[in-house]
Structure formats: C-alpha cells, structure tokens
Design an enzyme around this catalytic site. Structure first.
Site: not given
Length: 377
Positions: A46, A98, A170, A195
């Site tokens: 982690r 978005y 973004d 993406k």
C-alpha cells in the site's frame, strides 16, 4: 529527449537485476526487513510497490513533474487530490467537468464542508470573480468533457499563483503526448489512465503528477492513508500501453480530424465540437498549449431520437462509457459520462439530449465515416 522517445526510454525500461527489457510484476504485499528499527524503501505494498514505482516515475517524467502517484481508478486519483483540502475550503471548478468529478464534489466532498463554485473557465475573469477568502484551488479540464471547451492554462495558473491557490487539471483527453500542463505552471495533473495511456479497455487506473516536494509529501500521505493504490498487474498493463501511446494517438487524431471535418460539412449535423476545426472558438489558445487536437469529438444531431438511432445502430463504434481505446467508442453524455449531473445543470451547459460523443479508435477512417453516414441518413 522528445516525448515520443521518452515514452519508450524513460530510464527504467531495463530491469537492473536481469537486463530484461520488460519490467517484472511484483505481486508481493509485504517485504522482509533486515532491521526492525530501519525500514527499507519497500515495507508494505500500500505504501510502495516496485512495479507501481516504475509507473509513477514514468508518468512524472512524461509530464515533466517531480513525483507521480498511481491510483486504482481515475476517480480515485481525482478524489485523492480533493482530499488535500479541509472543511471550509472552497474550490473554483470549470463548469463542464467530467460527471464523475461533478458527482464527487457535489455529492461526497460537500458532506465534508468543502465548497465548490462552477464557472465557465474559457473566460479567465470568471475564475477571478469566483475566488473567495476561503478558496484553495482551481480545478480545470481542457479540452473539457464532452464539449471540448478550451481554457488558457498559463493564464489560469497565473491567477492561481497570484492568489496563493493550487491549480489542478484533468489531462485525460490530451495525455502527456499532446499537452504537458506542468510546463504551463499547473501544480497537479491527473489522468484517468484507463483511457489513452493504457489504451486497450482492459485496465482501470488513475495517475497524478506534481512538481513540488511539499505537495508530493501531502499527496503521498493521502495515497498511503486512503489506500486506493493501483495493483501491480494493472501498473504493468498501463506501462505497456504507454509504450504505444504515440503510434495509437497520432493515428486516432488523424482520423478524428477527418471525421470532424466531414461532420461539420454535413447538413444532418447541427454542431461539431473539436478543437481541430478552424471554427472552434478555443483553437488558437489550444494550439499555444498543446501539440495536437486529440481523438475525442462531440456532435449534435437534430433531436434525441436521431441521436439514439445513430448510437444504437452503428456497426463499428462500441456504444459504451469510456474513451481513448484502440476501438472507437460512441457514448451518450446524457446518461453516461454526465448522467450524474442534474438535467437542468447539464442542459444549461449545452450537454443536451441530441449530443453524441465519439472517441475515435484505430479502425479505417473511411469505414467509420461510412458507418456514421449510413446511420445519419
């Protein structure tokens, strides 16, 4: 090195132990320590994982930043960045972000008393007018999703600096191949690596890049504490996808330009949104801050029924959420990317029921045009 070379030769593409030209996938969750009082660089996955470290160093290098962070999804990256803020803080955000980011700000982080004001950031004066005494950041998308609106990043970053604010963008639509916001003064860059970066519809991933040591420590604390980290296999797949980003995106962009030009001349199409068109209102600003136009475009047909007919009957593009993959993806912002945005807000932004978003893939562009032509008839 130029960005096309850096995609393949970032400096960590050869395994130091074996000389392998593909990095190994480290599945270990924990790591043996030699001393109980002297913990090594890897303690628990982690906190850090060798495969994730390679990806994080890679995206930092590609964005010309100092530190990269890999998260379990694009929204995990965005939400982790929002966790930098405290109750009572205020964020100025571009209006047509978005839908997932809109949902997080208005439905999740508002519970923690983090305020947001949405403005049209294509006019920088709107950002300045929205700044309050408790404003801490400006959150941007350019080109925006799904109307491809353009914000002047240098200008927005300067406003942020002048007001002691963080600037966040973004950069999913452009990727570091076409736009590197850190060079323009932006503090934090986020990606849905699902993406264009991974590019094959087989990974869910998010990335963030900063260029400041103190800011990196703050975001690392969030990443380790919140724990929404990217698993080693998905890190490896994202690294593999990055290697072919230039080849994929340049081909996709060429096709997108041809499709946008064809749509803009078709009387059955009401409006086309793509910064590569000479008629696009933000084209000149975009050309000053980006090296290309990308492979995503939007267009409006005469009504909702026509939009549904086109999307549900095309043979080549997949009707689905997401974008940036090798296959063309056609989507309906009303119920998909912006389905979580209230109807009145969405329509007020121009995201209407006759709007279609198309992410152009690697198919032959003539086949894509023929498919669209047949279903627009």
């Amino acid at each position: 090195m130029n960005i096309g070379t850096k995609l393949l030769h970032i400096g960590n593409e050869v395994d130091k132990m074996t000389g392998a030209v593909v990095p190994p996938v480290h599945y270990a969750s924990t790591y043996k320590q030699t001393k109980a009082t002297d913990i090594g660089p890897y303690e628990y996955s982690r906190g850090q994982n060798p495969t994730r470290e390679i990806l994080e160093e890679s995206i930092a290098s590609l964005e010309n930043g100092s530190h990269g962070f890999a998260f379990s999804s694009g929204m995990a990256a965005i939400s982790s960045v929002f966790m930098l803020f405290a109750p009572g803080d205020h964020i100025v955000a571009c209006a047509d972000i978005y839908g997932g980011a809109y949902r997080a700000l208005t439905g999740l982080f508002n519970r923690f008393d983090i305020e947001v004001t949405f403005v049209d950031t294509t006019d920088l004066s709107n950002i300045e007018k929205a700044i309050q005494n408790n404003t801490k950041a400006v959150y941007l998308e350019t080109p925006s999703n799904p109307l491809l609106k353009i914000t002047d990043l240098k200008g927005a970053a300067q406003i942020a600096r002048d007001n002691n604010l963080l600037s966040i963008i973004d950069n999913t639509f452009m990727s570091p191949l076409l736009q590197r916001p850190v060079d323009l003064g932006i503090d934090i860059v986020v990606h849905s690596a699902t993406k264009f970066l991974a590019g094959h519809s087989d990974v869910l991933a998010g990335l963030a890049v900063v260029n400041d040591e103190k800011l990196a420590k703050r975001l690392k604390f969030v990443q380790t504490s919140f724990g929404a980290v990217l698993g080693p296999q998905d890190c490896w797949l994202t690294l593999r996808g990055i290697k072919t980003l230039k080849a994929r995106m340049k081909e996709q962009e060429e096709s997108a330009i041809k499709i946008a030009e064809w749509l803009s001349e078709d009387s059955r199409v009401a409006e086309v949104f793509y910064p590569g068109l000479p008629s696009h209102p933000g084209r000149e600003i975009h050309l000053e801050q980006a090296d290309g136009f990308g492979a995503v475009l939007g267009f409006k047909v005469k009504n909702k029924n026509k939009a549904l007919k086109v999307m549900e009957n095309v043979k080549i593009p997949v009707l689905a959420v997401s974008l940036g993959a090798v296959e063309s993806i056609i989507s309906y912002p009303t119920t998909m990317s912006h389905g979580s945005v209230p109807d009145d807000v969405r329509k007020g932004l121009g995201i209407e029921d006759n709007l279609i978003r198309l992410s152009v893939g690697l198919e032959d562009v003539n086949d894509l045009i023929e498919d669209l032509d047949e279903n627009l008839e």
